[in-house]
Every structure is written in structure tokens, then in C-alpha cells.
Write a protein that holds these residues in place. Sequence first.
Motif, short mmCIF file in Angstrom:
data_model
loop_
_atom_site.label_atom_id
_atom_site.label_comp_id
_atom_site.label_asym_id
_atom_site.label_seq_id
_atom_site.Cartn_x
_atom_site.Cartn_y
_atom_site.Cartn_z
N ARG A 262 -4.60 -1.81 -7.37
CA ARG A 262 -4.14 -0.58 -6.70
C ARG A 262 -4.08 0.64 -7.63
N MET B 169 0.82 -1.22 0.00
CA MET B 169 0.00 0.00 0.00
C MET B 169 0.85 1.26 0.00
N TYR C 14 -8.85 4.11 1.30
CA TYR C 14 -7.82 3.45 0.48
C TYR C 14 -7.37 2.13 1.13
N ALA C 15 -6.99 2.19 2.39
CA ALA C 15 -6.50 1.00 3.08
C ALA C 15 -7.61 -0.04 3.24
N LEU D 52 -8.26 -1.80 -0.28
CA LEU D 52 -7.21 -2.75 -0.65
C LEU D 52 -7.16 -3.94 0.30
N THR D 53 -7.41 -3.71 1.57
CA THR D 53 -7.41 -4.80 2.54
C THR D 53 -8.55 -5.78 2.25
#
Length: 157
Positions: free
Chosen positions: A70, A27, A102-103, A106-107
Motif C-alpha cells: 500500500r 484501504m 487504487y482500490a 490493492l484488491t
Amino acid sequence: MAVQVVVLNNVQFSGYINPFVYIMFIMMLPVRIPKSLLLLIAFLTGLVVDMFSNTMGMHAAACVFMAYTRPSLLQLMAPRDGYEAESSPSIKQLGFTWFLIYASALTIIHHLMLFYIEVFRFSEFFSTLLRVVLSSIATVTTILISQYLFGKPANEK
């Protein structure tokens, strides 16, 4: 990755919560990193975790898929003025709300891929989905805490 392999791989709360903080490395890579290099780094990162976890490529596949999505996510979430040339996604540079979204995205992408590859059947769909949600919450919380503890102040390079 050492913290993930030595400590966090051994942390499981009732079989549903597994924090995977190593994905923060992918990330936090620079925004303008070439896509082929991003995919290679993600593959190698996942492969290292696979070797120590004995998971036969599941982490590598999940990391490559996360890295593949991403750039599209970064483009979708781009600030009005765009990203700075050498910027890396972080709370200090782009703000708490931006980084949380964002985190989290993606997680969830990583965890969906990882846990459904691990189970590889639909008979446990809802229990696996619960595992994805709970592990994602634990992972994002740990990533946010580490951002505040170990992140550079915005004025440092």
C-alpha cells in the motif's frame, strides 16, 4: 468486518465470485499511518476474518501483503501537490478515477495472494485467475457503492 463475517462470507456465485469488502478498512486508513502500525492492523483484521472463516491464516497473509504494498502504491499514485497531512484515500477526497485505480490495484493484490495460497498449486492456474478477476470486480464494485452510500462529504472532517 461484521458484514463480511456474517453476510458476505456466505455469498458465493458459482464458486467464482466472493466479495471481500473487509479490505476496504485497510484501504481507508490514513495515508501517513506508520508502516508498522499499518501491518499490525492488517494482520489483526485478517486474523479476525480467519477465525470466523476457518481459513488458517490465509486472510491474514493476504492482508499483510496488501498493507505492505500500500505505501508504495500510494507513493506511485501521489497527486502533484502530495497528500494532505490527515487525508484518507476516498472518492470524495481524491476523485473517482484515482480511487478506482487504487482500490482495484490493492484488491487484485489481495485476491491474488489469497486465492493462490488457498489453491497452492499451479494445475488450476487459469481457473484461479478467473476467480481472482471475478471476485475483484465484485469486491471493487461493492467498495465503490459503499463509498457513495457511507462516505463523508468532502467538506466534513
